[in-house]
Design a protein around this motif. Structure first.
Motif, short mmCIF file in Angstrom:
data_model
loop_
_atom_site.label_atom_id
_atom_site.label_comp_id
_atom_site.label_asym_id
_atom_site.label_seq_id
_atom_site.Cartn_x
_atom_site.Cartn_y
_atom_site.Cartn_z
N HIS A 592 0.72 -1.15 -0.13
CA HIS A 592 -0.32 0.36 0.15
C HIS A 592 1.29 1.36 -0.43
N GLY A 593 2.02 1.65 -0.29
CA GLY A 593 3.09 2.68 -0.28
C GLY A 593 3.87 1.95 0.42
N SER A 594 5.23 2.44 -0.47
CA SER A 594 6.57 2.31 0.08
C SER A 594 6.93 3.03 1.01
N PRO A 595 7.17 2.35 1.47
CA PRO A 595 8.19 3.58 2.87
C PRO A 595 9.49 4.69 2.73
N ALA A 596 9.41 5.61 3.22
CA ALA A 596 9.12 6.68 2.68
C ALA A 596 11.24 6.63 3.50
N PRO A 597 12.25 6.31 2.07
CA PRO A 597 14.04 6.54 3.34
C PRO A 597 14.08 7.47 4.27
N GLY A 598 15.11 7.04 5.55
CA GLY A 598 15.36 7.98 6.54
C GLY A 598 14.20 8.79 7.05
N HIS A 599 12.99 8.26 6.88
CA HIS A 599 11.72 9.66 7.24
C HIS A 599 12.04 8.87 8.87
N TYR A 600 11.52 7.62 9.36
CA TYR A 600 12.24 6.81 10.90
C TYR A 600 13.09 7.82 11.31
N GLN A 601 13.98 7.70 10.67
CA GLN A 601 15.34 8.42 11.00
C GLN A 601 15.21 9.84 12.32
N ARG A 602 14.74 10.21 10.84
CA ARG A 602 14.61 11.83 11.01
C ARG A 602 13.46 12.79 12.65
N LEU A 603 12.04 11.29 11.89
CA LEU A 603 10.61 11.73 13.64
C LEU A 603 11.48 11.17 15.35
N LEU A 604 12.30 10.14 14.85
CA LEU A 604 13.63 9.93 15.75
C LEU A 604 14.49 10.93 16.19
N GLU A 605 14.97 11.56 15.78
CA GLU A 605 15.67 13.38 15.45
C GLU A 605 15.35 13.67 16.51
N GLN A 606 13.57 14.45 15.79
CA GLN A 606 12.79 14.61 16.18
C GLN A 606 12.50 15.03 17.93
N SER A 607 12.14 13.34 17.98
CA SER A 607 11.18 13.32 19.23
C SER A 607 13.09 13.61 20.22
N ARG A 608 13.55 13.65 20.48
CA ARG A 608 14.92 13.30 20.72
C ARG A 608 15.46 14.31 20.80
N SER A 609 15.25 15.60 20.30
CA SER A 609 15.51 17.32 20.08
C SER A 609 13.92 18.08 21.26
N THR A 610 13.01 17.29 20.23
CA THR A 610 11.94 18.29 21.14
C THR A 610 10.99 16.82 22.01
N GLU A 611 10.49 17.47 23.14
CA GLU A 611 9.13 16.76 23.66
C GLU A 611 8.02 16.71 23.14
N HIS A 612 6.85 15.76 22.48
CA HIS A 612 6.36 15.91 22.75
C HIS A 612 5.12 15.80 24.19
N PRO A 613 3.68 16.53 23.66
CA PRO A 613 2.80 16.66 25.19
C PRO A 613 2.48 14.97 24.67
N ALA A 614 2.32 13.97 24.27
CA ALA A 614 2.42 12.66 24.58
C ALA A 614 2.88 12.09 25.09
N GLU A 689 -3.79 4.79 9.04
CA GLU A 689 -4.47 5.36 8.33
C GLU A 689 -4.77 4.74 7.36
N ASN A 690 -4.59 3.24 6.99
CA ASN A 690 -5.46 2.60 5.65
C ASN A 690 -6.33 1.69 6.17
N LEU A 691 -6.36 1.49 6.80
CA LEU A 691 -7.01 0.16 7.71
C LEU A 691 -8.07 0.62 8.50
N MET A 692 -7.94 1.29 9.17
CA MET A 692 -9.10 1.70 10.04
C MET A 692 -9.34 2.84 9.54
N PRO A 693 -10.86 3.57 9.64
CA PRO A 693 -11.47 4.90 8.99
C PRO A 693 -10.89 5.88 10.40
#
Length: 860
Positions: A592-614, A689-693
């Motif tokens: 249902h779509g190939s993963p974007a290269p490096g996207h997951y690593q960028r999200l991890l860097e963002q979570s380490r630099s900035t604290e999410h409300p959740a 994002e794909n299976l659940m409404p």
């Protein structure tokens, strides 16, 4: 009979000695008995050949070979290499014969075991020599093996005491007494007291001569028929042996008869040639006789002719014949001249060739003379300074030639050894294959028996539970007894149970993905139910292993590249085997779509630099994720940090949702199967994002509420009796099923059934959750209808999903029995109930606003 003298290596500490022993093969028990002499009655020991292997090593010396049994290795030595190979091949053949004719199972074995064995067992004993690598059959060395060898004297040893077994004095005394008595009473000093056919039964566990030859004890045998039986047997054997072996006169007669036969054959050939020549002579005489008879007929016709005209005609006929013959003679003479010319030409050509050959020979002779002259000149020049060196070179060359001869002998010996070992490996492999098939049949039988045992134990625990619940007024002694039985049943140490006996599929404390097979509930009743369920699941697995699971695995193994089709859909619904599940899940997520290269690593860097409300809510939910799984049960578990990173990355990836309670369990299941945390992250994205409404995991959870209303509609249509029962006792099933839909049955179903549900859910979508939710209620419908109290119904609905043990039955109900609905119908119902729910929420907001306004007007 396979018998003969061999030297046996006896070991006593550091001392090794060769002792001469008479070896005899016992066909009934596949054992090799050995005696001091061929005339002895009682054996000194035996070697069990049924589970033995044979080996010959060239390094041990000529004629030396080994017999290895599970308890000990025996080293034996034959008088020659041929005798050694004969013994090894014969022992191989007899081991094969015994292993293929003896049944390893008792008479009362089940048909499941006996039927395949009957087809696999062969009564014949072929010695496999089809392969060129195997050693061909060796001829029998009659001078060293067989009954004839028994009449020969035993091989001489250096000392008389060396050959005596000091560990078995009583056996030695018995044998000596029998030999003395037999020699005095029967033949004097030339008797041969030897018996093969009526050997007495020897002890079952006979060890070797430990003091002079090995280790072990041997119990002396006793004669069943007294002493007269062996003596009569000796007389019969002596008469047979005295009349069975030809003397020197018979041998000489046989030699003379062979010479006469050869002479007669030569005479027959000579006479045959003479007859052939006489036949040719007779043919020539017949032709001459026919010519004379023809001449006679012509002469008689000439004499009998009455008129001169007739005689003149006969003369003219004769003249014509003479002219014809003359012309033929001239033609033959012409042909003769041509042949003579050809012959002359060939003779001249041959003469030329001879002259050419002569020239070549003279040239070659001249070259040889030049070579000889040069060689002599070089020898004269080098003889003085290098004479000693030449002598050394000749000696070295001679030694090298000797070494080459030795190496050639070694190569031949190694080839023979290799051929025999190939045959030994081939035969042992075939025996091992036969044993493996027998073992497989036994395992199948054990699996069936174990499944029955699990069923009986499950029924026993169910009876105990019902007895405790249904009969509250039991006497104190009986109630105490039931309580003790339940306590014993709950004390289930899986490791100790596995060590006590043989288990085909031993129950482990955790399954393949780390889920506890029997969760440690605090309530005793739940513990008992969990153990009953574990036993029933194990019983179902054992029963379906060969009938269902194995064909399913074979079909999965035959699938190469994955492509959407009806067959793949059916296979996924039946459940993906453990070894294929990770690959198939990755394929379903990626299609249902190939993963974007490096996207997951960028999200991890963002979570380490900035604290999410959740972040705070994620940390609170981590210890509460899959508490019945060993990979998440402890704060120090390895998968806890991975789960934290996956959830933090998703909260940054989808800010509209961020984090919702329940996503932690979805991500945890993805981590257990896919193992890689980036793959688990994309699996979570695919589900949300794909299976659940849309809005399924939003703050209002509006779509989740819509699905509960849709499910109630389906429940009323598919199971009307059950829905009426719930309405009668005012049971709101959404209190139970809301969590099922939110986390796709995680923490509700046992792991084996849960992962089968997820297999179909990832491939087909949310309609699978509706189908399995309906199937769960259908599976337990009758049990629920028997309960007539709302509190008891709620208590039963809290754990009734854990009592589902037959995943195949649940799958059939979900996809076949309930007349499944299409996805289009599901979307229409969702849109209808969403409009109703939004209208109700809007009305609630209006009521709330009016209430706030009214309170504000009234004041504090």
């Amino acid at each position: 009979k396979l018998c003969g003298y061999l030297n046996k290596l006896g070991i006593k500490g550091p001392i090794k000695t060769w002792k001469s022993r008479w070896f005899f093969y016992d066909e009934n028990k596949c054992r090799l008995l050995y005696y001091r002499t061929a005339q002895d009655i009682n054996p000194l020991g035996s070697i069990d050949l049924s589970s033995a292997s044979f080996d010959c090593k060239m390094e041990n010396g000529e004629g030396v070979f080994e017999i290895r049994t599970p308890s000990r290795a025996f080293t034996l030595k034959a008088i020659s290499k041929q005798a050694m190979m004969y013994w090894l091949q014969q022992l191989q053949m007899r081991r094969w014969e015994f292993c293929n004719t003896q049944s390893r199972f008792p008479v009362g074995s089940s048909q499941l075991v006996n039927e395949p064995l009957a087809g696999r067992t062969s009564r014949c004993c072929p010695y496999v020599v089809d392969n060129e690598e195997f050693l061909p059959l060796v001829k029998t060395p009659t001078e060293a093996v067989g009954l004839k060898a028994a009449s020969l004297p035993a091989p001489q040893t250096s000392t008389a005491l060396q050959n005596i077994s000091l560990k078995h004095p009583w056996t030695e005394i018995q044998n000596t007494v029998y030999n003395i008595c037999g020699s005095k009473q029967l033949w004097g000093s030339n008797g041969n007291v030897f018996s093969f056919d009526e050997l007495q039964e020897h002890p079952e566990n006979v060890d070797e001569e430990q003091e002079a030859e090995g280790a072990g004890d041997f119990k002396e045998g006793t004669l069943e028929d007294g002493r007269m039986g062996p003596r009569l047997n000796w007389i019969r054997k002596a008469r047979w042996m005295n009349s069975g072996f030809p003397g020197s006169e018979e041998l000489s007669r046989e030699k003379n008869s062979l010479d006469k036969v050869s002479v007669l054959q030569q005479q027959i050939l000579t006479l045959t040639e003479e007859v052939k020549s006489q036949k040719e002579l007779v043919k020539l005489l017949h032709k001459a006789l026919e010519a004379a008879q023809q001449e006679k007929r012509v002469s008689s016709m000439y004499l009998t002719a009455t008129e001169d005209k007739d005689r003149l005609e006969l003369v003219r006929h004769k003249v014509r014949q003479i002219a014809d013959l003359t012309s033929r003679l001239e033609a033959l003479e012409q042909e003769k001249k041509e042949l003579e010319q050809i012959l002359t030409l060939r003779d001249s050509h041959i003469q030329e060739l001879k002259e050419h050959v002569q020239l070549l020979m003279e040239k070659n002779h001249a070259k040889q003379e030049v070579i000889m002259t040069s060689t002599e000149q070089m020898a004269r020049e080098l003889s003085d300074p290098l004479q000693e060196a030449n002598t050394i070179t000749v000696e070295t060359l001679y030694k090298q030639q000797e070494e080459i001869e030795h190496l050639k002998d070694d190569i031949d010996a190694y080839k023979t050894q290799n051929q025999f070992l190939n045959s030994e490996i081939h035969q042992v492999t075939r025996l091992w294959t036969s044993v493996a098939e027998n073992e497989k049949a036994l395992l199948m039988k054990c699996a069936c028996l174990q499944a029955r045992n699990c069923q009986m134990e499950s029924k026993y625990l169910t009876v105990l539970r019902k007895l405790q619940e249904a009969v509250p007024g039991l006497p104190n002694s009986h109630a105490e007894l039931v309580k003790n039985l339940i306590q014993e049943a709950l004390q289930w140490d899986v490791k100790e149970e596995a060590e006590e006996g043989f288990n085909v599929n031993p129950v482990s404390e955790y399954d393949e993905y780390g889920f506890m097979t029997v969760p440690d509930y605090e309530i005793e009743d739940w513990k008992l139910l969990a153990k009953i369920q574990a036993l029933e699941i194990k019983s179902n697995k054992l029963r379906s292993q060969e009938i269902v699971e194995k064909p399913l695995r074979d079909r999965w193994n035959s699938i190469g590249e994955l492509n959407p089709c009806a067959e793949l859909k059916s296979l996924i619904r039946s459940g993906i085997p453990v070894e294929h599940r990770q690959r198939v899940w990755r394929w379903m997520v990626s299609r249902h779509g190939s993963p974007a290269p490096g996207h997951y690593q960028r999200l991890l860097e963002q979570s380490r630099s900035t604290e999410h409300p959740a972040c705070r809510q994620i940390e609170l939910d981590l210890p509460r994720t899959l508490t019945n799984n060993k990979h998440f049960s402890s704060p120090t578990s390895q998968l806890i940090p991975r789960l934290r990173r996956v959830l933090m990355a998703f909260s940054w990836h989808n800010p509209a949702i961020g984090y919702c309670q329940g996503l932690n369990r979805l991500a945890a299941v993805a981590l257990l199967v896919l193992e890689d945390e980036e793959s688990a992250f994309w699996c979570l994205v695919y589900i949300v994002e794909n299976l659940m409404p849309a809005d399924y995991y939003s703050e209002t959870l509006i779509t989740s509420q819509v699905d509960q209303r849709v499910f109630k509609d389906f429940l009323s249509e598919k199971l009307p009796r059950l829905m009426a029962h719930f309405e009668q006792y005012r049971i709101d099933v959404s209190l139970i099923t809301f969590n099922w839909f939110l986390v796709a049955f995680v923490d509700s179903l046992v792991s084996d059934i849960l992962l089968r549900v997820w297999d179909a859910f990832l491939y087909e979508g949310t309609k699978v959750i509706f189908r399995y939710a309906l199937a769960i209620f259908k599976y337990n419908e009758e049990e629920i209808l028997r309960i007539h109290d709302s509190v008891e119904i709620y208590q039963y609905l809290r754990f009734f999903t854990r009592m589902i043990t037959d995943g195949r039955k649940l799958m059939n109900i979900a996809f076949n029995d309930l007349n499944p609905f299409p996805m289009k119908l599901l979307r229409n119902r969702r849109s209808m109930h969403r409009e109703e729910l939004e209208a109700e929420l809007c009305e609630l907001e209006q009521i709330k606003a009016a209430y706030v306004k009214e309170r504000a007007e009234q004041g504090p």
